[in-house]
Design an enzyme around this catalytic site. Structure first.
Site, PDB file in Angstrom:
ATOM      1  NE  ARG A 237      -4.262  -1.469   0.156  1.00  0.00           N
ATOM      2  CZ  ARG A 237      -4.427  -2.492  -0.682  1.00  0.00           C
ATOM      3  NH1 ARG A 237      -3.499  -2.764  -1.587  1.00  0.00           N
ATOM      4  NH2 ARG A 237      -5.514  -3.227  -0.626  1.00  0.00           N
ATOM      5  CD  GLU A 266      -3.405   3.416  -5.008  1.00  0.00           C
ATOM      6  OE1 GLU A 266      -4.399   2.739  -5.330  1.00  0.00           O
ATOM      7  OE2 GLU A 266      -2.368   2.926  -4.545  1.00  0.00           O
ATOM      8  CG  HIS A 284      -3.733  -0.532  -6.682  1.00  0.00           C
ATOM      9  ND1 HIS A 284      -4.067   0.068  -5.489  1.00  0.00           N
ATOM     10  CD2 HIS A 284      -3.706  -1.878  -6.423  1.00  0.00           C
ATOM     11  CE1 HIS A 284      -4.243  -0.857  -4.553  1.00  0.00           C
ATOM     12  NE2 HIS A 284      -4.040  -2.043  -5.104  1.00  0.00           N
TER      13      HIS A 284
HETATM   14  P1  NDP Z   1      -0.807 -11.477   4.360  1.00  0.00           P
HETATM   15  O1  NDP Z   1      -1.634 -11.083   5.524  1.00  0.00           O
HETATM   16  O2  NDP Z   1      -0.654 -12.923   4.034  1.00  0.00           O
HETATM   17  O3  NDP Z   1       0.669 -10.868   4.492  1.00  0.00           O
HETATM   18  C1  NDP Z   1       0.959  -9.666   5.114  1.00  0.00           C
HETATM   19  C2  NDP Z   1       2.298  -9.811   5.778  1.00  0.00           C
HETATM   20  O4  NDP Z   1       2.683  -8.543   6.333  1.00  0.00           O
HETATM   21  C3  NDP Z   1       2.283 -10.819   6.932  1.00  0.00           C
HETATM   22  O5  NDP Z   1       3.379 -11.675   6.786  1.00  0.00           O
HETATM   23  C4  NDP Z   1       2.437  -9.943   8.151  1.00  0.00           C
HETATM   24  O6  NDP Z   1       3.136 -10.569   9.195  1.00  0.00           O
HETATM   25  C5  NDP Z   1       3.275  -8.817   7.584  1.00  0.00           C
HETATM   26  N1  NDP Z   1       3.263  -7.662   8.493  1.00  0.00           N
HETATM   27  C6  NDP Z   1       2.212  -7.067   9.068  1.00  0.00           C
HETATM   28  N2  NDP Z   1       2.618  -6.085   9.874  1.00  0.00           N
HETATM   29  C7  NDP Z   1       3.952  -6.071   9.809  1.00  0.00           C
HETATM   30  C8  NDP Z   1       4.965  -5.301  10.436  1.00  0.00           C
HETATM   31  N3  NDP Z   1       4.647  -4.328  11.292  1.00  0.00           N
HETATM   32  N4  NDP Z   1       6.252  -5.544  10.124  1.00  0.00           N
HETATM   33  C9  NDP Z   1       6.570  -6.511   9.245  1.00  0.00           C
HETATM   34  N5  NDP Z   1       5.665  -7.296   8.635  1.00  0.00           N
HETATM   35  C10 NDP Z   1       4.369  -7.077   8.921  1.00  0.00           C
HETATM   36  O7  NDP Z   1      -1.419 -10.714   3.130  1.00  0.00           O
HETATM   37  P2  NDP Z   1      -1.116 -10.918   1.564  1.00  0.00           P
HETATM   38  O8  NDP Z   1       0.262 -11.389   1.367  1.00  0.00           O
HETATM   39  O9  NDP Z   1      -2.228 -11.666   0.947  1.00  0.00           O
HETATM   40  O10 NDP Z   1      -1.244  -9.384   1.086  1.00  0.00           O
HETATM   41  C11 NDP Z   1      -0.380  -8.402   1.596  1.00  0.00           C
HETATM   42  C12 NDP Z   1      -0.850  -7.032   1.190  1.00  0.00           C
HETATM   43  O11 NDP Z   1      -0.574  -6.810  -0.175  1.00  0.00           O
HETATM   44  C13 NDP Z   1      -2.359  -6.787   1.310  1.00  0.00           C
HETATM   45  O12 NDP Z   1      -2.745  -6.468   2.614  1.00  0.00           O
HETATM   46  C14 NDP Z   1      -2.571  -5.638   0.362  1.00  0.00           C
HETATM   47  O13 NDP Z   1      -2.407  -4.403   1.050  1.00  0.00           O
HETATM   48  C15 NDP Z   1      -1.446  -5.792  -0.647  1.00  0.00           C
HETATM   49  N6  NDP Z   1      -1.957  -6.203  -1.960  1.00  0.00           N
HETATM   50  C16 NDP Z   1      -1.751  -5.374  -3.030  1.00  0.00           C
HETATM   51  C17 NDP Z   1      -2.204  -5.722  -4.267  1.00  0.00           C
HETATM   52  C18 NDP Z   1      -1.971  -4.817  -5.438  1.00  0.00           C
HETATM   53  O14 NDP Z   1      -2.814  -4.786  -6.336  1.00  0.00           O
HETATM   54  N7  NDP Z   1      -0.865  -4.089  -5.486  1.00  0.00           N
HETATM   55  C19 NDP Z   1      -2.941  -6.971  -4.506  1.00  0.00           C
HETATM   56  C20 NDP Z   1      -3.062  -7.790  -3.319  1.00  0.00           C
HETATM   57  C21 NDP Z   1      -2.586  -7.401  -2.111  1.00  0.00           C
HETATM   58  P3  NDP Z   1       2.419 -11.644  10.165  1.00  0.00           P
HETATM   59  O15 NDP Z   1       2.537 -12.921   9.420  1.00  0.00           O
HETATM   60  O16 NDP Z   1       3.246 -11.574  11.383  1.00  0.00           O
HETATM   61  O17 NDP Z   1       0.997 -11.200  10.355  1.00  0.00           O
END
Ligand code: NDP
Length: 321
Positions: A237, A266, A284
């Site tokens: 994001r 956006e 995006h």
């Molecule tokens: P997940 O929930 O599987 O992954 C998110 C990861 O971020 C988790 O491993 C989480 O850790 C980690 N995280 C959260 N907070 C922190 C922190 N403070 N420090 C370090 N790591 C952290 O989600 P997805 O992989 O499915 O998606 C990730 C994001 O990608 C979505 O939330 C969305 O915002 C974005 N996205 C963008 C798209 C685009 O079109 N560009 C399409 C799809 C998604 P933990 O395992 O410990 O919770």
């Protein structure tokens, strides 16, 4: 009595038609003016909402009397005020998994485009500047065998790591809230803290969700840790990076290039980023293939129907109120 569904963004016409066969449907239409006012009116007697890309909070939901579910056609749910939804006992369902591989593909597209200056060289070629063999200004960076640092080894982060490990023989390192050996072992991925990752990776990819801890996690100080030849990719994001600091760092050529799919605001209509050759900007499109968008829509639709027919949707963000 027939249930009511509010569609709050453009959705596939076939799914809209299916909804209209079963429910009273109101479609929010930005061209008719104030979207929040339309929402406040439409949600009064709504049972379910479906859509994406709109901020939903107390301001536009407070009139809802019987709202059971919001089904977002996205995995990210930072647009929704979870505290408010929890307080009101409104379910929020999202669409994980079905977009993971497509978004990881896009992360790699950005990584390679930035490394090999693809958009710049595409323009350069089309403008007829290819009059003799390319010079150093057109040279890019190697990807194969380099170090890939992933911030957030979630579903998408792991899919990016898999591409790097198996496809490009890259050394994988990652940072997050805690080590994830159950995921990391498959890619021989090393856990490290954020500073170490930024200092020692050739490629850094942001794959976190947006939350209070990740908002602004990459500012001027963190950008200053990147190596001069590093490439930074953001598919998470926009608000995870301080965009003004990023522009300054790119202008000063502190590191090689950035590849961006997401922005603080956006759609990105005007931006100093547009003046820079060392950044690849995409609108995006992480999950934007026909097949994946269809799968996301189907999952969101199914979860809406589940909730309206009394079943618990599979991917709820907030099951326990
Ligand atoms: P997940 O929930 O599987 O992954 C998110 C990861 O971020 C988790 O491993 C989480 O850790 C980690 N995280 C959260 N907070 C922190 C922190 N403070 N420090 C370090 N790591 C952290 O989600 P997805 O992989 O499915 O998606 C990730 C994001 O990608 C979505 O939330 C969305 O915002 C974005 N996205 C963008 C798209 C685009 O079109 N560009 C399409 C799809 C998604 P933990 O395992 O410990 O919770």
């Amino acid at each position: 009595m027939q249930k009511k569904v509010v569609v709050f963004s453009q959705i596939d016409s076939a799914f809209l038609a299916q909804l209209q066969e079963q429910f009273a449907v109101t479609v929010i239409q930005p061209k008719l003016g104030d979207v929040n006012a339309q929402l406040r009116e439409a949600v009064v007697d709504a049972d379910g909402l479906i859509g994406a890309g709109r901020i939903l909070n107390e301001e536009n939901l407070s009139t809802a009397q019987q709202l059971k579910i919001i089904s977002t056609v996205s995995v990210g749910y930072d647009n929704y005020d979870l505290n408010y939804l929890n307080k009101k006992g409104i379910w929020l369902a999202h669409t994980p998994h079905v977009l993971t591989e497509t978004t990881a593909d896009l992360a790699f597209t950005l990584l390679m485009s930035a490394a090999r200056q693809v958009p710049y060289l595409d323009q350069w070629t089309k403008q007829g500047q290819w009059t003799r063999t390319v010079g150093t200004a057109q040279f890019g960076l190697d990807v194969y065998g380099k170090t890939l640092g992933i911030i957030g080894l979630g579903h998408i982060g792991a899919a990016i790591a898999r591409r790097g490990h198996y496809g490009f023989n890259m050394r994988i390192q990652y940072t997050g809230r805690k080590p994830k050996p159950e995921v990391a072992t498959a890619f021989n991925a090393k856990f490290c803290d954020l500073d170490e990752l930024l200092q020692s990776s050739d490629y850094v990819v942001l794959a976190v969700d947006l939350n209070d801890q990740t908002k602004g996690m990459i500012g001027a100080e963190q950008l200053g840790l990147l190596q001069p030849h590093a490439v930074l990719v953001n598919i998470s994001r926009g608000a995870v990076i301080d965009e003004a600091a990023l522009v300054e760092a790119l202008k000063a050529r502190q590191f090689f290039a950035a590849g961006l799919d997401v922005y603080q605001k956006e759609p990105l209509k005007e931006s100093p980023l547009f003046e820079l050759e060392n950044v690849v900007t995409l609108p995006h499109i992480g999950s934007a293939t026909s097949a994946t968008r269809h799968a996301m829509m189907k999952l969101a639709y199914d979860q809406l129907i589940d909730a309206l027919e009394g079943r618990t949707p599979r991917y709820l963000v907030n099951q326990h109120f």
